[in-house]
Enzyme design. Structure first.
Site, PDB file in Angstrom:
ATOM      1  N   ASN A 293      30.337  24.425 103.868  1.00  0.00           N
ATOM      2  CA  ASN A 293      29.445  23.134 103.893  1.00  0.00           C
ATOM      3  C   ASN A 293      30.286  22.162 102.705  1.00  0.00           C
ATOM      4  O   ASN A 293      30.444  21.022 102.733  1.00  0.00           O
ATOM      5  CB  ASN A 293      28.194  23.201 103.406  1.00  0.00           C
ATOM      6  CG  ASN A 293      27.499  23.966 104.829  1.00  0.00           C
ATOM      7  OD1 ASN A 293      27.330  24.946 104.693  1.00  0.00           O
ATOM      8  ND2 ASN A 293      27.253  23.023 105.839  1.00  0.00           N
ATOM      9  N   TRP A 331      29.657  17.328 102.267  1.00  0.00           N
ATOM     10  CA  TRP A 331      28.590  17.191 101.538  1.00  0.00           C
ATOM     11  C   TRP A 331      27.360  17.689 102.029  1.00  0.00           C
ATOM     12  O   TRP A 331      26.300  17.594 101.415  1.00  0.00           O
ATOM     13  CB  TRP A 331      28.354  15.539 101.433  1.00  0.00           C
ATOM     14  CG  TRP A 331      29.541  14.831 100.587  1.00  0.00           C
ATOM     15  CD1 TRP A 331      29.697  14.750  99.135  1.00  0.00           C
ATOM     16  CD2 TRP A 331      30.424  14.395 101.038  1.00  0.00           C
ATOM     17  NE1 TRP A 331      30.685  14.060  98.757  1.00  0.00           N
ATOM     18  CE2 TRP A 331      31.587  13.730  99.995  1.00  0.00           C
ATOM     19  CE3 TRP A 331      31.126  14.305 102.546  1.00  0.00           C
ATOM     20  CZ2 TRP A 331      32.498  13.033 100.321  1.00  0.00           C
ATOM     21  CZ3 TRP A 331      32.375  13.495 102.688  1.00  0.00           C
ATOM     22  CH2 TRP A 331      32.871  12.990 101.830  1.00  0.00           C
ATOM     23  N   ASP A 332      27.453  18.551 103.019  1.00  0.00           N
ATOM     24  CA  ASP A 332      26.034  18.958 104.116  1.00  0.00           C
ATOM     25  C   ASP A 332      25.478  17.995 104.280  1.00  0.00           C
ATOM     26  O   ASP A 332      23.890  18.045 104.048  1.00  0.00           O
ATOM     27  CB  ASP A 332      25.508  19.993 103.278  1.00  0.00           C
ATOM     28  CG  ASP A 332      24.464  20.720 104.050  1.00  0.00           C
ATOM     29  OD1 ASP A 332      24.898  21.103 105.207  1.00  0.00           O
ATOM     30  OD2 ASP A 332      23.460  20.855 103.552  1.00  0.00           O
ATOM     31  N   LEU A 333      25.905  16.898 104.938  1.00  0.00           N
ATOM     32  CA  LEU A 333      24.990  15.494 105.378  1.00  0.00           C
ATOM     33  C   LEU A 333      24.764  15.826 106.867  1.00  0.00           C
ATOM     34  O   LEU A 333      24.982  14.911 107.750  1.00  0.00           O
ATOM     35  CB  LEU A 333      26.056  14.274 105.032  1.00  0.00           C
ATOM     36  CG  LEU A 333      25.939  13.897 103.548  1.00  0.00           C
ATOM     37  CD1 LEU A 333      27.121  12.770 103.317  1.00  0.00           C
ATOM     38  CD2 LEU A 333      24.774  13.763 103.104  1.00  0.00           C
ATOM     39  N   THR A 452      22.161  16.372  99.587  1.00  0.00           N
ATOM     40  CA  THR A 452      21.759  17.053 100.785  1.00  0.00           C
ATOM     41  C   THR A 452      20.248  17.045 101.183  1.00  0.00           C
ATOM     42  O   THR A 452      19.734  16.916 102.120  1.00  0.00           O
ATOM     43  CB  THR A 452      22.415  18.466 100.993  1.00  0.00           C
ATOM     44  OG1 THR A 452      21.969  18.838 102.287  1.00  0.00           O
ATOM     45  CG2 THR A 452      21.646  19.526  99.978  1.00  0.00           C
TER      46      THR A 452
END
Length: 650
Positions: A293, A331-333, A452
């Site tokens: 991620n 950014w694990d969005l 996140t």
């Protein structure tokens, strides 16, 4: 054109405004989002801004399916974890939206049981136990987001399972039971159960957990899954399965990654709810980010379906269009909620549109036939990565209108938090890389805003289809992303130095990661409030109508000022009378707000934060608003098993 709601003094008959289709609707709440268009809208008007202050508890029920972590309670109805009778139970997270359909309230629990309740009393009609193993196989907690309902076009009352309830489990089992009796539907899979993990054939490191109920349309079940984030570089690749609602047979499979990417990456799965355009026969998927991620050096080639909203043909699963919301997501969005479908009246034309909310805080308003923007989306340059082996995307999609719910820069150091920590916040901020929105993770640590857990989470937004007013709650949360070279990470892990502090291995990548929320040593946010707010938009113009702090931080037994707001999980529901009903805040309050202003008109304390959508329905002439008050450890350790209904006094 959107249908108009026809109301009489004797009854309420609604015509569902689902993409222009005229469909008789009783006053039900038949899906996770209320309807397949994910509008989260009820046509009911019995509870109004003028009388909502009189709301009172109509009934409450406790399921018994709750754990704060620790040994299972004596005499617990359910089986212990597989690892032994003395093993502790993980904590529970209950994000389940109740359903009201078939004259019954249905809900799923974190112990993977189904309850069928009388809608006016909360009395249990029947319950069904999946006998799932109560272990946190892919998530840190036991988690459930509810159940799904299907019925035959012309139910034959002489046969069983003409109406069905479905529930998934963390160990990848999907159960089907008769909605009237709770007995398993023998014709579904093997004895009423389909093992989704039979299709987990690549990088199968953990089960494909079915925590979100399937999306049901025609005779299809559309099944996404949740996995174990941040642990590995290579994971099971993202898939959505279309099953036959009666038999559980596989009809088609959607793959988010091509074979080359699937061999070296993974996820880009759909763990949230989905939406359906009945008229256009389209299924809309919120697709999450690929693994690992926070580092993408192993996946520098474009993964076009990652972190996207993607439209599929319902019958075939073929991609009709896809709109990527974050390029090369590090950014694990995750795209984390079903898009809301609505026809927008704009510039003299009717536009078949959808609104996709996001962790970025953007509202992407797209033509749902083509995926093209209704309001312009710009490609803007953003900072480059300084991490060896990484290459951040040079540009990202940026939405100037509607205005993002969070700014491009973090709010800055909160003076009070800095003073009481003797300058900790300002000293720490000075050491971090901070270049605004989309600052890449770094070796020195990057200040990431929104993080996140920030922006808009899985509750998504709600819309009044008659006015085009769109409402969404959101969080303002600052986090720190720090990459740690593999040798250093592994050495620290071997020495036992990474057991606390937000460390995650991303095994197989050249870096592990430390992900923390920017708090001072006393646990206070280092950034300026408000920490959570709620806003309304006019979709005809894209203009923001109002934006106010929402909820209250509760810490050490005290409530912080209302102007600070609260981090929120869960979403709003709108009624035709001009009300917003929402839980979501960490103070364990449920509220009714004025749709015109955002002003709180009513609130009530429940057993734990209500981190799911409420259900709004009418039964025997009375309107009910029902919350699952289950809690979530992201907000507060407080958890519960309470399902609570509110109504006006007789």
């Amino acid at each position: 054109m959107w249908t108009k709601y026809l109301l009489s003094a004797l009854s309420v008959v609604a015509l569902t405004a689902t993409c222009g289709e005229l469909q008789a609707q009783s006053v039900e709440w038949s899906t996770y989002n209320g309807d397949l268009a994910a509008q989260k809208f009820s046509p009911l008007k019995q509870i109004t801004p003028q009388n909502v202050g009189n709301l009172a508890v109509a009934w409450r029920t406790h399921t018994g399916d709750v754990s704060s972590g620790g040994p299972p309670p004596a005499g617990m109805h359910n089986r212990p974890p597989a690892s032994g009778p003395q093993a502790d139970l993980p904590p529970t997270v209950w994000s389940a939206t109740p359903l009201f359909v078939n004259d019954t309230v249905y809900l799923g629990t974190p112990f993977y049981r189904i309850f069928a309740l009388e809608p006016d009393t909360g009395k249990v009609k029947w319950s069904y136990d999946t006998n799932a193993v109560l272990e946190a196989l892919t998530q840190p907690d036991l988690k459930n987001r509810g159940v799904a309902y299907w019925q035959a076009d012309a139910p034959d009352t002489s046969q069983a399972c003409q109406k069905r309830i479905y529930i998934g489990t963390m160990d990848a089992k999907l159960h089907s039971v008769d909605a009237d009796t709770g007995k398993p539907c023998a014709d579904f899979g093997k004895g009423g159960v389909v093992d989704i993990n039979q299709w987990n054939v690549e990088n199968a490191k953990w089960p494909l957990s079915i925590l979100q109920p399937p999306t049901v349309y025609k005779d299809f079940l559309f099944v996404g899954w949740a996995g174990k984030d941040w642990a590995d570089a290579v994971d099971p690749p993202g898939t959505v399965f279309a099953l036959d609602a009666r038999t559980g047979a596989l009809r088609w499979t959607f793959h988010a990654l091509n074979p080359a990417d699937a061999a070296k990456s993974g996820t880009a799965n759909v763990w949230a709810s989905m939406a359906v355009d009945r008229d256009r026969n389209l299924l809309f998927l919120p697709v999450s980010s690929p693994s690992p991620n926070f580092f993408g050096g192993n996946r520098l080639d474009a993964i076009s379906l990652g972190t996207s909203v993607t439209a599929l043909d319902v019958d075939t699963g073929k991609v009709v269009w896809s709109r990527q919301l974050v390029h090369h997501d590090i950014w694990d969005l995750d795209t984390n909620s079903a898009p809301t479908l609505i026809d927008i009246q704009k510039d003299g034309a009717t536009i078949p549109a959808l609104v996709q909310t996001s962790k970025q805080g953007f509202l992407y308003v797209l033509n749902r036939e083509t995926g093209e923007p209704v309001y312009p989306i710009e490609e803007r340059p953003f900072p480059a990565s300084t991490v060896p082996g990484e290459k951040a995307a040079p540009t990202q999609p940026y939405v100037p209108l509607p205005k993002a719910v969070v700014g491009d820069k973090w709010p800055g150091v909160f003076g009070l938090a800095d003073i009481v920590s003797f300058g900790y916040c300002s000293r720490t901020a000075a050491t971090l890389r901070d270049e605004g929105r989309f600052t890449p993770p770094s070796l020195e640590g990057s200040l990431v805003y929104p993080g996140t857990i920030g922006g808009i989470e899985w509750g998504g937004g709600a819309v009044d289809p008659s006015t085009g007013t769109f409402v969404v709650n959101y969080s303002s949360a600052v986090q720190i992303y720090k990459l740690i070279p593999r040798a250093d990470y592994d050495k620290a892990a071997t020495a036992g130095g990474l057991e606390t502090g937000g460390f995650f291995p991303m095994t197989g990548a050249p870096y592990g990661v430390q992900l923390t929320t920017f708090l001072n040593p006393l646990g206070m946010p280092c950034w300026k409030p408000p920490y959570g707010s709620i806003a309304a938009y006019d979709l005809k113009t894209g203009k923001q109508l109002w934006d106010v702090p929402f909820g209250q931080v509760q810490q050490y037994g005290f409530y912080m000022p209302e102007s600070w707001g609260s981090i929120t999980l869960g979403g709003p529901v709108i009624t035709a009378s001009g009300l917003i009903f929402i839980g979501a805040s960490m103070d364990s309050m449920v509220r009714a707000l004025d749709l015109a202003t955002g002003k709180v008109l009513w609130k009530s304390l429940v057993a734990a934060p209500a981190v799911a959508l409420p259900a709004v329905y009418e039964y025997k002439g009375k309107q009910y608003v029902v919350f699952a008050a289950g809690g979530n450890s992201i907000l507060t350790p407080k958890v519960s098993d309470e399902i609570i209904a509110f109504a006006l006094p007789n």
